[in-house]
Write an enzyme that holds these catalytic residues in place. Structure first.
Site, mmCIF file in Angstrom:
data_model
loop_
_atom_site.group_PDB
_atom_site.id
_atom_site.type_symbol
_atom_site.label_atom_id
_atom_site.label_comp_id
_atom_site.label_asym_id
_atom_site.label_seq_id
_atom_site.Cartn_x
_atom_site.Cartn_y
_atom_site.Cartn_z
ATOM 1 C CG ASP A 394 -2.327 0.466 0.859
ATOM 2 O OD1 ASP A 394 -2.714 0.309 -0.314
ATOM 3 O OD2 ASP A 394 -3.029 0.979 1.751
ATOM 4 C CG ASP A 825 -9.997 -7.055 12.606
ATOM 5 O OD1 ASP A 825 -10.763 -6.191 13.094
ATOM 6 O OD2 ASP A 825 -8.889 -7.318 13.089
#
Length: 1122
Positions: A394, A825
């Protein structure tokens, strides 16, 4: 010829033989036929029965004489017959035969017996005792067996050598006919003599049995009669079919659920109930008995205690149904990788797995760590052609890109080495740093040579990785200098008099091939910064061939790989596009980009994501996870979560970094309800579950607010067209057409991505090899080679990771990883459970994955702060469990509710930690007096807590020290990070203000060679202020209270003891925090302790002087404070 009788119908076999087989000459001198009958002795399966046949009395007498006689003799000796048993009484008793004389003896004298006494050839009774007590053979044997051989008449033991009863206890063999014997004697010598003889233990004497029968065993998998063995008369008309079906393997499940022993679980549940009852009565007593002298102290304590009871209940209820699970890898191999009729070649029929590795900053996440994680994935024990690895960078850094290229090159040596020698773990850094003997259990003679070579190559690999930053910098400087020279030369050629200082040439980052790096440059520039760069997809390792490829031995020093598959899984580098003005959603956005790119390039029906610092420790972990997905009911599993295990933690685990209570207690318990929560790494996903579809056979149940009529969103309902015409009532639009029209709104405008959905759903189904497996796929469907990767597919993959692709779609809202929370998550897993999916917790015998965790106090607090902040965001969002659908089970709802509520406990916890100090300062306590009732309740609450901890340790397998460390850090985190998370969340929700807690100073460790040097590093952060304040206030309060009580005339010992006890309870929990503030063990200067004591004493004296004890204005009697 011998004619067979049906089994069990008779014990007689009629035999016809030539006369000269029995006699050398017949009586008339000619050869003839003789027919005689042989009595077959009884066996355990063939008891003697009465045989009624039409024959003469003399024939029956001869037969009975033969069967009741004992034949003796030897080689070339006369065979003699001795009568050993009575012959059967003839029905025609008026007919006499010489050998029947005296066969019927006197009656047995034993009361209740109607037997006859045995007689000899002369008709005399055979009596075993000198007292001439008449006893039959059966009664005599009973006395020998049960009465220890005592005569019923004279009560004296039988003399074995004198009794006339002849017992046959030795084997009697047929003897050859001797010379000079008669024809009848020669015939009798060919027969077997003696009736059924049993030993003293009433068991069958097998020594007497000389015949071997050929019984009929019927039909079954133990024995199936052959066609030649089945007679026409006895052929079965009730059993048909092919007996080869017994050779087929029986269906076996891939996994088993192991319930916790009831001897542990039942008391555990009972104690939970008992503690709940005690808490209810205790809180009721506390409310009904206020402390009128300190009503404010009583009120705060009661409110805190009620909240603690509620919080404990939320945490304890989901622990009622813990389970253990185990996978059977042998069954998986048998079903998916063993030749069978549907898969004759034995090629792997397992579905594909796409591995995701995420990294963002090469400075915080060293490239060597990421490279080792990639190498462990490439060497995993899973079919090579079914495995693909995607690395999400990223940050778009060239350093990560070239580190991956180096890892791909080293994998050509490392992966075959692991396969050849069965290396574990398959992370080279961890393997070469093992403290055990590396040569143990290695049987190949070339292992030592191969290991040395790989170790040497790995050391060179590390040098190259660590030297990449300098290499990239020198290369870029050289290319930039060349570009500057070219620009100056061109400037002069154009005759421009502009000064050289005004010439602006961007400081680009260059690749090894002499081109600009399209990602982030070392010196940021427009379109080449961390938040502004183009999409990058690079296939580092091409997709492998479908057939195994073995190596060659071209060099004598090279590794022998002639029997090793040298193929490597596909490795892809991905860096999504980033542009200013777009919200890229951090890790969740990067994961969704990988989902879309992998769907086009490999489309594995399952996805396993790992953090860059988590590597595969058990090379068969992927297979164990696949056992659950491919088992019966596996199509309803959205993910398989593996526990997180960590390396590099200090031996005492000072700050509970292993988090074993959560991973081994809470997660096992949730596995017994609807499944564990998703914890961000080490999780095997079903791709279609990430796409936002409902599970197969999903139904809406009755929830808290009634039944919902929502239609299930399945893969078939979205990706299939041409179904039945089901039009909506308010219009003539076909429902299937409307679903197809909504696909771009949900998944984007990539047709390849949409087409891959149905394929992934089909390939992810379990095998339809059992009637109980619904929604399965036929065996052998995944043995075909996958489609080749072409440039058009890569171009489409680059398109779907662009920053604008998610605009006006449901990515991050209902599809993929969910946006809007720091803990994406937990939210992603919650959404799946809310749609009715189930998850499974897979605890492998050997740890599946291992990673690193911060052992520094400040880093640990900031990690907990991030988790708690995400929980607060969940509580104030639409993902609150109170708003869940009816598909979420009740106890699972409680667990998710606790995830959002637990940070708020810090408010009550920090107040309760100050209560002991306030009690000691004021001389009051939370109760009026220490009554027996209060102490009994306190003892009951404490004992039940201890028993619960002991039973949790029993069924979970954790240690007591780990449980205690978790309790300590619960208070440390609750008074620091959790409180900050609540404040941060409230400010963000109410005022839209985001605050951050950053590090302000850093003190490095002295010993860089110490493995746990980071443990002693002191980094100041504002999160430390509340725990430090609590410690100081409680220490000072203890000193003040002790001084006050000693110098007071009216000493309140009960209040002092109560306050000191609770203060020590707080300080005992904060001990690891205090130890962390001291730095390295033994390095804290003595002056620190001296000054701390002096300050505490001084403050205590000042307090007593300012507020002296009642009835006194002096300190210490006559001592006057100056």
């Amino acid at each position: 010829m011998a004619s067979k009788f049906k089994h069990g119908s008779s014990t007689v076999r009629r035999i016809t033989q030539l006369s000269n087989d029995l006699d050398q000459e017949s009586e008339n001198g000619s050869v003839g036929l003789a027919t005689y009958t042989v009595h077959i002795p009884a066996t355990p399966d063939n008891q003697p029965v009465e045989i009624s046949m039409e024959r003469s009395t003399s024939r029956r007498v001869e037969d009975q004489y033969a069967s009741s006689s004992l034949f003796t003799g030897g080689f070339n000796q006369l065979t003699r017959a001795q009568l050993k048993d009575k012959v059967i009484e003839s029905e025609s008793s008026h007919h006499h035969h010489p050998q029947m004389a005296g066969a019927k003896g006197s009656s047995c004298a034993v009361p209740g017996c109607d037997g006859k006494v045995m007689t000899d050839e002369r008709g005399l009774d055979i009596l075993p005792c000198e007292c001439d007590f008449k006893i039959c053979r059966d009664c005599y044997r009973d006395t020998l067996r049960a009465g220890e051989g005592i005569c019923p008449g004279c009560k004296e033991p039988y003399k074995e050598e004198e009794h006339g009863m002849q017992e046959v206890s030795q084997q009697t063999l047929p003897l050859p006919p001797g010379a000079g014997v008669s024809k009848m004697e020669r015939r009798l010598s060919l027969m077997k003599s003696g009736a059924l003889v049993r030993s003293h233990t009433n068991e069958f004497d097998h020594a007497q049995w000389l015949f071997e029968t050929k019984g009929s065993y019927g039909y079954g998998n133990a024995m199936w009669p052959k066609d030649s063995e089945i007679d026409a008369d006895s052929a079965s008309d009730w059993m048909g079919g092919d007996p080869n079906v017994f050779n087929e393997k029986q269906w076996r499940p891939l996994t088993r659920k192991l319930s916790i022993s009831a001897a542990v679980l039942s008391p555990y549940r009972l104690i939970i109930l008992v503690r709940l009852v005690i808490l209810v009565f205790f809180l009721k007593w506390r409310v009904q008995n206020p402390n009128d002298d300190a009503i404010w102290l009583w009120g705060m304590s009661v409110v805190c205690e009620i909240w603690f009871a509620f919080s404990w209940l939320l945490d304890q209820l989901p622990k009622l149904f813990p389970v253990n699970r185990v996978a059977d890898l042998d069954v998986l191999k048998e079903k998916f990788e063993t030749p069978n009729p549907t898969n004759p070649s034995g090629k792997s029929d397992l579905p594909g797995i796409d591995m995701f590795v995420s990294t963002a900053d090469p400075e915080k996440e060293p490239p060597l760590v990421t490279a080792n994680t990639i190498l462990s994935i490439l060497a995993a024990d899973y079919p090579v052609e079914k495995l693909s690895c995607y690395v999400s960078d990223d940050g778009g850094a060239l350093l990560t890109f070239e580190a991956m290229a180096e890892a791909a090159s080293f994998a050509n040596l490392w992966v075959p080495f692991c396969r050849k020698h069965g290396i574990e773990p398959r992370n080279p850094e961890s393997y070469f740093n093992l403290k055990r003997d590396p040569y143990k259990n290695k049987v190949r003679s070339d292992f030592v040579r191969d290991r040395r070579r790989v170790k040497r190559e790995y050391d060179e690999f590390k040098v190259r990785i660590n030297g990449l930053p300098d290499s990239i910098r020198r290369r870029s400087d050289a290319y930039n200098a060349r570009e500057e020279i070219k620009a100056m030369k061109k400037l002069r050629e154009n005759g421009n008099e502009e000064p050289v200082e005004n010439l602006k040439i961007p400081k680009a980052t260059w690749m090894a091939d002499g081109t600009h790096w399209p990602g982030t440059w070392t010196n940021s520039a427009p379109e080449h910064s961390r938040g502004d760069h183009a999409s990058i997809i690079q296939v580092m390792i091409k997709p492998p061939s479908d057939e195994p490829l073995t190596g060659t031995t071209s060099d004598s020093n090279a590794m022998d790989l002639t029997e090793v598959d040298i193929r490597l899984p596909m490795l892809v580098y991905v860096s999504r596009e980033k542009r200013p003005g777009y919200d890229h959603n951090k890790k969740a956005g990067a994961m969704n980009a990988l989902v879309r790119a992998s769907a086009i390039m490999s489309n594995g029906p399952f996805i396993l994501n790992l953090d860059c610092d988590h590597y595969i420790y058990n090379s068969q972990a992927l297979r164990e996870g696949m056992c659950f997905m491919m088992d019966r009911g596996g199509d309803r599993l959205c993910y398989v979560q593996f526990p997180q295990r960590f390396e590099g933690i200090d031996p005492n685990d000072r700050y509970a970094n292993h988090n074993t209570v959560f991973f081994d207690v809470n997660m096992r318990a949730l596995d017994g309800i609807q499944g564990p929560v998703y914890v961000g790494t080490g999780c095997l996903f079903r791709r279609t579950a990430l796409y936002g579809f409902d599970p197969p056979r999903a139904t809406e149940g009755t929830g808290w607010f009634g039944r919902k009529n929502k239609k299930s969103s399945t893969v078939a309902s979205v990706s299939e067209a041409g179904g039945e015409d089901q039009s909506l009532k308010n219009g003539g639009i076909d429902e299937e057409e409307m679903a197809l029209a909504l696909i771009p709104k949900k998944f984007g405008n990539s047709s390849l991505l949409v087409d891959s959905i149905k394929v992934a759903e089909f390939q992810g189904r379990p095998l339809a090899d059992h009637p109980s497996i619904k929604n399965g796929r036929p065996p052998g469907a995944l043995t075909l080679p996958r489609e080749l990767l072409d440039a058009a597919s890569v171009a489409e993959a680059i398109n779907v990771i662009s920053c604008w692709y998610e605009d006006k779609t449901e990515w991050g809202l209902r599809v993929g990883w969910i946006y809007g929370s720091v803990t994406e998550d937990v939210v992603t897993g919650y959404r799946m459970h809310n749609r009715g999916w189930k998850s499974v917790y897979c605890v492998t015998k050997r740890d599946a994955f291992r990673g690193t965790a911060p052992i520094n106090l400040t880093d640990r607090l900031h990690q907990v702060l991030r988790w708690a902040t995400g929980s607060v965001e969940i509580f104030f969002s639409r993902n609150n469990a109170l708003l869940a659908s009816s598909r979420l089970k009740f106890l699972q709802r409680i667990a998710y509710l606790n995830v959002g509520i637990y940070p708020f406990t810090s408010i009550f916890l920090i107040v309760y930690c100050f209560l002991p100090a306030l009690s000691l300062f004021t001389g009051q306590f939370i109760v009026q007096t220490l009554q027996v009732t209060f102490l009994v309740y306190l003892l009951g609450i404490t004992l039940t807590l201890v028993f619960l901890a002991a039973l949790e340790i029993k069924w979970s397998g954790i240690e007591l020290e780990e449980w205690w460390r978790n309790e300590q850090f619960w208070l440390i985190g609750g008074t620091s990070a959790h409180l900050a998370a609540v404040l941060q969340g409230l400010l963000k929700v109410m005022a839209g203000i985001e605050i951050s807690f950053t590090l302000t100073s850093k003190s490095s460790g002295d010993d860089e060679n110490d493995e746990f040097a980071d443990l002693y590093i002191i980094k100041w952060t504002s999160l430390m202020i509340p725990p430090i304040t609590i410690m100081m206030v409680n220490l000072i309060a203890i000193a003040v209270a002790v001084s006050r009580t000693i110098y007071s005339e009216d000493r309140q010992w009960s209040s002092l003891l109560g306050g000191v006890f609770f203060s020590f309870w707080v300080l005992a929990h904060l001990y690891p925090f205090a130890k962390g503030l001291m730095g390295r063990r033994g390095r804290t200067p003595t002056i620190v302790f001296v000054w701390s004591g002096l300050i505490a004493i001084t403050i205590s004296l000042l307090w007593v002087a300012i507020d002296p004890p009642s009835g006194s204005t002096q300190i210490g009697g006559s001592f006057q404070f100056p």
